[in-house]
Design an enzyme around this catalytic site. Structure first.
Site, mmCIF file in Angstrom:
data_model
loop_
_atom_site.group_PDB
_atom_site.id
_atom_site.type_symbol
_atom_site.label_atom_id
_atom_site.label_comp_id
_atom_site.label_asym_id
_atom_site.label_seq_id
_atom_site.Cartn_x
_atom_site.Cartn_y
_atom_site.Cartn_z
ATOM 1 N N TRP A 1 -8.080 -8.890 -0.331
ATOM 2 C CA TRP A 1 -7.925 -8.483 -1.739
ATOM 3 C C TRP A 1 -6.998 -9.442 -2.483
ATOM 4 O O TRP A 1 -7.331 -9.997 -3.535
ATOM 5 C CB TRP A 1 -7.421 -7.038 -1.790
ATOM 6 C CG TRP A 1 -7.100 -6.482 -3.143
ATOM 7 C CD1 TRP A 1 -7.333 -7.076 -4.363
ATOM 8 C CD2 TRP A 1 -6.512 -5.207 -3.424
ATOM 9 N NE1 TRP A 1 -6.916 -6.241 -5.380
ATOM 10 C CE2 TRP A 1 -6.413 -5.095 -4.832
ATOM 11 C CE3 TRP A 1 -6.061 -4.156 -2.633
ATOM 12 C CZ2 TRP A 1 -5.874 -3.967 -5.459
ATOM 13 C CZ3 TRP A 1 -5.530 -3.024 -3.257
ATOM 14 C CH2 TRP A 1 -5.441 -2.942 -4.653
ATOM 15 N N ASP B 1 -12.402 -8.502 5.637
ATOM 16 C CA ASP B 1 -12.917 -7.551 4.642
ATOM 17 C C ASP B 1 -12.626 -8.093 3.250
ATOM 18 O O ASP B 1 -11.474 -8.357 2.909
ATOM 19 C CB ASP B 1 -12.222 -6.188 4.825
ATOM 20 C CG ASP B 1 -12.684 -5.169 3.790
ATOM 21 O OD1 ASP B 1 -13.754 -4.568 3.982
ATOM 22 O OD2 ASP B 1 -11.978 -4.980 2.774
ATOM 23 N N TYR C 1 -12.783 -8.434 -6.026
ATOM 24 C CA TYR C 1 -11.457 -9.021 -5.786
ATOM 25 C C TYR C 1 -11.386 -10.405 -6.438
ATOM 26 O O TYR C 1 -11.882 -11.394 -5.893
ATOM 27 C CB TYR C 1 -11.153 -9.143 -4.296
ATOM 28 C CG TYR C 1 -11.078 -7.836 -3.518
ATOM 29 C CD1 TYR C 1 -10.870 -6.620 -4.160
ATOM 30 C CD2 TYR C 1 -11.194 -7.817 -2.133
ATOM 31 C CE1 TYR C 1 -10.810 -5.430 -3.448
ATOM 32 C CE2 TYR C 1 -11.120 -6.620 -1.411
ATOM 33 C CZ TYR C 1 -10.929 -5.432 -2.081
ATOM 34 O OH TYR C 1 -10.863 -4.249 -1.372
ATOM 35 N N GLN D 1 -14.453 3.495 5.217
ATOM 36 C CA GLN D 1 -13.202 2.776 4.941
ATOM 37 C C GLN D 1 -12.321 3.624 4.026
ATOM 38 O O GLN D 1 -12.504 3.630 2.814
ATOM 39 C CB GLN D 1 -13.527 1.417 4.281
ATOM 40 C CG GLN D 1 -12.283 0.612 4.011
ATOM 41 C CD GLN D 1 -12.511 -0.785 3.409
ATOM 42 O OE1 GLN D 1 -11.670 -1.238 2.645
ATOM 43 N NE2 GLN D 1 -13.594 -1.446 3.758
ATOM 44 N N TYR E 1 -7.818 1.089 5.356
ATOM 45 C CA TYR E 1 -7.178 0.085 4.505
ATOM 46 C C TYR E 1 -5.733 0.447 4.155
ATOM 47 O O TYR E 1 -5.329 1.592 4.308
ATOM 48 C CB TYR E 1 -8.030 -0.230 3.268
ATOM 49 C CG TYR E 1 -8.144 0.781 2.135
ATOM 50 C CD1 TYR E 1 -7.086 1.050 1.260
ATOM 51 C CD2 TYR E 1 -9.362 1.400 1.873
ATOM 52 C CE1 TYR E 1 -7.236 1.914 0.182
ATOM 53 C CE2 TYR E 1 -9.534 2.273 0.792
ATOM 54 C CZ TYR E 1 -8.460 2.522 -0.051
ATOM 55 O OH TYR E 1 -8.617 3.375 -1.121
ATOM 56 N N LYS F 1 9.995 -5.571 4.190
ATOM 57 C CA LYS F 1 10.356 -6.693 3.311
ATOM 58 C C LYS F 1 10.332 -6.283 1.831
ATOM 59 O O LYS F 1 10.567 -7.104 0.956
ATOM 60 C CB LYS F 1 9.391 -7.863 3.518
ATOM 61 C CG LYS F 1 9.320 -8.385 4.938
ATOM 62 C CD LYS F 1 10.452 -9.381 5.211
ATOM 63 C CE LYS F 1 10.582 -9.777 6.669
ATOM 64 N NZ LYS F 1 9.461 -10.485 7.215
ATOM 65 N N GLY G 1 -3.801 -6.749 4.933
ATOM 66 C CA GLY G 1 -3.737 -7.821 3.929
ATOM 67 C C GLY G 1 -2.704 -8.852 4.345
ATOM 68 O O GLY G 1 -1.594 -8.503 4.748
ATOM 69 N N GLN H 1 2.741 -14.537 7.493
ATOM 70 C CA GLN H 1 2.500 -13.083 7.460
ATOM 71 C C GLN H 1 1.550 -12.676 8.581
ATOM 72 O O GLN H 1 1.712 -11.622 9.204
ATOM 73 C CB GLN H 1 1.952 -12.655 6.091
ATOM 74 C CG GLN H 1 3.025 -12.693 5.003
ATOM 75 C CD GLN H 1 2.614 -11.989 3.732
ATOM 76 O OE1 GLN H 1 1.427 -11.777 3.480
ATOM 77 N NE2 GLN H 1 3.587 -11.641 2.915
HETATM 78 N N1 LIG Z 1 -11.897 -0.047 -0.133
HETATM 79 C C1 LIG Z 1 -10.882 -0.027 -0.973
HETATM 80 O O1 LIG Z 1 -10.908 0.638 -2.015
HETATM 81 C C2 LIG Z 1 -9.653 -0.820 -0.618
HETATM 82 C C3 LIG Z 1 -8.440 -0.565 -1.286
HETATM 83 C C4 LIG Z 1 -7.310 -1.278 -0.885
HETATM 84 C C5 LIG Z 1 -7.407 -2.224 0.120
HETATM 85 N N2 LIG Z 1 -8.615 -2.472 0.715
HETATM 86 C C6 LIG Z 1 -8.746 -3.498 1.786
HETATM 87 O O2 LIG Z 1 -7.698 -3.383 2.716
HETATM 88 C C7 LIG Z 1 -6.956 -4.584 2.783
HETATM 89 C C8 LIG Z 1 -5.513 -4.288 3.151
HETATM 90 O O3 LIG Z 1 -4.916 -3.419 2.231
HETATM 91 P P1 LIG Z 1 -3.727 -3.852 1.318
HETATM 92 O O4 LIG Z 1 -3.815 -5.316 1.142
HETATM 93 O O5 LIG Z 1 -3.674 -2.940 0.162
HETATM 94 O O6 LIG Z 1 -2.437 -3.448 2.122
HETATM 95 P P2 LIG Z 1 -1.615 -3.701 3.433
HETATM 96 O O7 LIG Z 1 -2.411 -4.368 4.469
HETATM 97 O O8 LIG Z 1 -1.000 -2.397 3.709
HETATM 98 O O9 LIG Z 1 -0.477 -4.708 2.867
HETATM 99 C C9 LIG Z 1 -0.756 -6.053 2.633
HETATM 100 C C10 LIG Z 1 0.419 -6.758 1.984
HETATM 101 O O10 LIG Z 1 1.606 -6.664 2.771
HETATM 102 C C11 LIG Z 1 2.389 -7.863 2.641
HETATM 103 N N3 LIG Z 1 2.528 -8.429 4.005
HETATM 104 C C12 LIG Z 1 1.552 -8.793 4.858
HETATM 105 N N4 LIG Z 1 2.036 -9.240 6.025
HETATM 106 C C13 LIG Z 1 3.377 -9.176 5.918
HETATM 107 C C14 LIG Z 1 4.432 -9.527 6.796
HETATM 108 N N5 LIG Z 1 4.198 -10.023 8.017
HETATM 109 N N6 LIG Z 1 5.697 -9.312 6.360
HETATM 110 C C15 LIG Z 1 5.939 -8.814 5.122
HETATM 111 N N7 LIG Z 1 4.969 -8.480 4.247
HETATM 112 C C16 LIG Z 1 3.694 -8.659 4.634
HETATM 113 C C17 LIG Z 1 1.594 -8.797 1.730
HETATM 114 O O11 LIG Z 1 1.984 -8.603 0.380
HETATM 115 P P3 LIG Z 1 3.300 -9.244 -0.290
HETATM 116 O O12 LIG Z 1 3.683 -10.444 0.499
HETATM 117 O O13 LIG Z 1 2.896 -9.571 -1.677
HETATM 118 O O14 LIG Z 1 4.299 -8.140 -0.258
HETATM 119 C C18 LIG Z 1 0.176 -8.253 1.878
HETATM 120 O O15 LIG Z 1 -0.659 -8.568 0.792
HETATM 121 C C19 LIG Z 1 -7.210 -5.250 1.420
HETATM 122 O O16 LIG Z 1 -6.965 -6.647 1.429
HETATM 123 C C20 LIG Z 1 -8.667 -4.921 1.231
HETATM 124 O O17 LIG Z 1 -9.487 -5.775 2.017
HETATM 125 C C21 LIG Z 1 -9.715 -1.772 0.364
#
Ligand SMILES: NC(=O)c1ccc[n+]([C@@H]2O[C@H](COP(=O)([O-])OP(=O)(O)OC[C@H]3O[C@@H](n4cnc5c(N)ncnc54)[C@H](OP(=O)(O)O)[C@@H]3O)[C@@H](O)[C@H]2O)c1
Length: 312
Positions: free
Chosen positions: A21, A55, A60, A177, A205, A216, A283, A289
């Site tokens: 995303w 994904d 996006y 999902q 997700y 962080k 994500g 990360q």
């Molecule tokens: N179907 C749907 O409606 C829907 C909705 C939401 C998401 N999704 C899917 O699910 C995926 C994951 O969800 P999400 O991106 O919302 O959330 P997540 O996986 O809970 O959080 C991802 C964010 O956490 C931070 N991060 C990642 N690794 C890290 C690390 N090692 N240390 C510190 N911070 C870290 C990054 O943002 P920062 O560095 O900016 O903090 C990253 O963008 C999306 O990319 C998408 O493919 C689908």
């Protein structure tokens, strides 16, 4: 990395998949600026760590995330599994409209295949059940696209139990999902038991609450976020919820010390501990990360720590 069968499909997926995303860059629901080269490096690094699926979605970055994924995987001899979605269109002024009409879905798949530079999409999901009265029309169109080989398996996201039951009558749902993390456990009550009973795969997700549960994220960081990051105004990142969410982060950080991993990895491991969850979509925006989340796929939390996290 350990593989798991995605429900009633033939796909064997790693317990962590890469969520693309934020790689969409700047748009209405963007995550602030993101350099394309960082995204490409992240994708290639994540695959070198063993992650075997990604994904993404057309919406996006209004096509941008899919294009970046296509670029990143083009030269790879061993391509990962590609999961994408459908259900939103946009115009030249970037106005986004939900649409689940059959003709629109068929056009969307052609556009996604071009952007991704592949001949088939491994899992194709209805992004949101909106408009709800058109989900069956979309599903029928997706079943036809599957017959034509343009998509391999069918999935839904953000659907209710009743909506899933209606679609199962037309064609099997291979994967669902939902959001799932320590700050959003809504799917535990109905959806996860339904998926277990029906052998439907679940890829959850936002397992780290979109970055909130990584350890962080601080009040200062949220205050300094630009308006181009959707999280700045999201409920979970603001009071009254923020104080409570940061307490969960404290508990995650405490547990993380014991397993010598990051708080982010404990958050992922907690989500993966539910028996209905096949994989977590994580994500990532940089190779570092990816390194900081990868052990979330292998940490086995004990019952004491799971109870501690859930009590908070
Ligand atoms: N179907 C749907 O409606 C829907 C909705 C939401 C998401 N999704 C899917 O699910 C995926 C994951 O969800 P999400 O991106 O919302 O959330 P997540 O996986 O809970 O959080 C991802 C964010 O956490 C931070 N991060 C990642 N690794 C890290 C690390 N090692 N240390 C510190 N911070 C870290 C990054 O943002 P920062 O560095 O900016 O903090 C990253 O963008 C999306 O990319 C998408 O493919 C689908």
């Amino acid at each position: 990395m350990e593989l798991a069968r995605l429900g009633n499909s033939e796909l064997e997926i790693t317990r962590i998949g890469l969520g693309a995303w934020a790689m969409g860059g700047l748009w209405q629901w963007g995550w602030g600026a993101q350099q394309d080269q960082d995204s490409i490096d992240t994708i290639q690094h994540a695959f070198s760590l063993g992650i075997n699926w990604i994904d993404t979605a057309p919406v996006y970055g209004l096509g941008h995330s899919e294009k970046i994924v296509g670029k990143a995987i083009k030269g790879l001899s061993n391509k990962p599994l590609i999961f994408s979605k459908c259900g939103f269109n946009w115009d030249q002024q970037q106005n986004i409209q939900p649409c689940l009409k059959a003709a629109s879905i068929k056009q969307e798949v052609e556009d996604s295949l071009k952007r991704l530079q592949v001949e088939t999409i491994d899992l194709y999901q209805i992004h949101w059940p909106n408009p709800a009265e058109d989900i069956e029309e979309a599903w029928q169109a997706m079943a036809e696209l599957q017959q034509q080989g343009k998509i391999r398996y069918l999935g839904v996201s953000n659907h209710s139990l009743e909506q899933m039951e209606a679609l199962q009558n037309i064609a099997p749902i291979h994967a669902m999902q939902p959001p799932y993390s320590l700050i959003n456990r809504d799917c535990e009550e109905q959806l996860l038991p339904y998926c277990q009973q029906n052998n439907t795969g679940v890829i959850c997700y936002s397992p780290m609450g979109s970055g909130l549960l990584t350890g962080k994220m601080t009040r200062q960081r949220i205050a300094a976020m630009g308006d181009d990051d959707w999280r700045k105004n999201a409920d979970d990142f603001n009071e009254p919820k923020l104080s409570h969410n940061l307490k969960i982060v404290e508990a995650l950080s405490q547990v993380a010390v014991k397993y010598q991993v990051s708080a982010a990895e404990v958050a992922i491991a907690w989500a993966l501990n539910h028996p209905a969850i096949t994989g977590a979509i994580v994500g990532m925006r940089s190779p570092e990360q990816a390194d900081g989340v990868i052990r979330g796929a292998s940490v086995q939390l004990d019952t004491y720590d799971i109870a501690l996290l859930e009590s908070v």
